[in-house]
Design a protein around this motif. Structure first.
Motif, short mmCIF file in Angstrom:
data_model
loop_
_atom_site.label_atom_id
_atom_site.label_comp_id
_atom_site.label_asym_id
_atom_site.label_seq_id
_atom_site.Cartn_x
_atom_site.Cartn_y
_atom_site.Cartn_z
N CYS A 9 -15.41 -20.34 10.72
CA CYS A 9 -13.99 -20.51 11.02
C CYS A 9 -13.74 -20.40 12.51
O CYS A 9 -14.57 -19.87 13.26
CB CYS A 9 -13.15 -19.46 10.27
SG CYS A 9 -13.39 -17.76 10.83
N LYS A 10 -12.61 -20.92 12.94
CA LYS A 10 -12.13 -20.79 14.31
C LYS A 10 -10.86 -19.95 14.26
O LYS A 10 -9.84 -20.38 13.73
CB LYS A 10 -11.86 -22.15 14.93
CG LYS A 10 -13.10 -23.03 15.08
CD LYS A 10 -12.73 -24.39 15.67
CE LYS A 10 -13.98 -25.26 15.83
NZ LYS A 10 -13.64 -26.60 16.41
N LEU A 11 -10.93 -18.75 14.80
CA LEU A 11 -9.80 -17.84 14.73
C LEU A 11 -8.85 -18.12 15.89
O LEU A 11 -9.18 -17.90 17.06
CB LEU A 11 -10.28 -16.39 14.78
CG LEU A 11 -9.23 -15.31 14.53
CD1 LEU A 11 -8.69 -15.40 13.10
CD2 LEU A 11 -9.80 -13.92 14.79
N ARG A 12 -7.65 -18.58 15.56
CA ARG A 12 -6.62 -18.87 16.56
C ARG A 12 -5.29 -19.10 15.84
O ARG A 12 -5.25 -19.41 14.65
CB ARG A 12 -6.99 -20.10 17.39
CG ARG A 12 -7.11 -21.38 16.58
CD ARG A 12 -7.58 -22.53 17.45
NE ARG A 12 -7.90 -23.70 16.64
CZ ARG A 12 -8.58 -24.76 17.11
NH1 ARG A 12 -8.98 -24.78 18.36
NH2 ARG A 12 -8.84 -25.77 16.32
N ASN A 13 -4.21 -18.94 16.59
CA ASN A 13 -2.86 -19.25 16.10
C ASN A 13 -2.56 -18.60 14.76
O ASN A 13 -2.11 -19.24 13.81
CB ASN A 13 -2.68 -20.77 15.99
CG ASN A 13 -2.90 -21.48 17.31
OD1 ASN A 13 -2.64 -20.92 18.37
ND2 ASN A 13 -3.40 -22.71 17.25
N THR A 14 -2.81 -17.32 14.67
CA THR A 14 -2.58 -16.61 13.41
C THR A 14 -2.35 -15.13 13.69
O THR A 14 -2.64 -14.63 14.79
CB THR A 14 -3.78 -16.77 12.46
OG1 THR A 14 -3.48 -16.16 11.21
CG2 THR A 14 -5.03 -16.12 13.02
#
Length: 253
Positions: A20-25
């Motif tokens: 996963c790409k962890l961003r905007n959360t």
């Protein structure tokens, strides 16, 4: 709570994780666990009072990198021990071990024990950074899951309990979150030019676990049965020996 042997089983089956790409959360973070892991996983000294300056720098780096990726952290801390005695025996045994370990470490022996002011340092730095946080009355696991599901965001911790909870957006173990390096990527459009879309936004690489993927690996296993599985494997409340008569009746294929 802790589920005996479950973390090792999950780690031995890497297909249970999804990149996963962890961003905007948002993310909900197990504060007590993060404090321990940031200190112990970074070779900070435990024998001479604590390396609090370096520890504070690590905490700042962790949350700075989250914010660079537009990730809003919410830290939840455990509270007091419950008044019932369901976990008293386990808590007492762990306290005795920490006392013995403290003596060993003080005599320059091997071992890791959190320095006295590490927890206070962690909470102070988190507060100074303006990170939103809360402290539960008792153990925080269930509140962490409820909060994450209400926001539809992942949980960050290193605790085998979260392999059992049905977290809709998934669980990212801290050792599967590569938080030290903020990444960027560009994806070309059909003309071979960079689009400048979300793929150019910073992110943290990670691997997320969901109970749905775990259950799909075992034919017939339902999410609702996972708490029973955790109990049968043994935990902080029920020793595995309680189920020995049950195990003797199980016939393996």
């Amino acid at each position: 709570m802790g589920i005996q042997g479950f973390t090792s089983f999950i780690e031995d089956n890497s297909h249970l994780f999804t990149d996963c790409k962890l961003r905007n959360t948002r993310v909900v973070i197990d504060g007590n666990n993060l404090c321990y892991r940031l200190y112990f996983d970074n070779a900070l000294d435990v024998k001479h009072g604590g390396e609090y300056g370096k520890f504070a720098d690590l905490i700042k780096l962790f949350f700075r990198n989250l914010r660079m990726c537009n990730v809003e952290p919410y830290v939840v801390y455990d509270g007091a021990y419950e008044s019932n005695d369901h976990k008293f025996t386990t808590t007492l045994e762990r306290s005795k071990k920490r006392i013995l370990l403290s003596e060993t470490v003080a005599r320059d022996g091997p071992g890791y024990i959190l320095p006295a002011l590490a927890s206070a340092t962690f909470k102070q730095v988190v507060s100074d950074l303006g990170v939103r946080c809360a402290q539960c009355d008792y153990e925080a696991d269930r509140e962490i899951v409820m909060l994450a599901n209400s926001w539809n965001c992942p949980v960050i911790s290193v605790d085998s309990d979260f392999f059992i909870f049905n977290i809709r957006a998934g669980y990212i173990p801290l050792n599967h979150l590569y938080w030290r390096v903020v990444c960027r990527s560009r994806s070309p459009d059909h003309n071979g030019e960079n689009t400048g879309t979300q793929d150019n936004e910073p992110f943290l690489r990670g691997q997320v676990y969901t109970v749905d993927k775990f259950c799909s690996t075992f034919d017939g296993l339902q999410v609702e049965m996972l708490p029973l599985l955790a109990t049968l494997m043994g935990n902080d409340y029920v020793p595995v020996t309680v189920f020995q008569p049950f195990y003797t009746q199980v016939k393996l294929p």
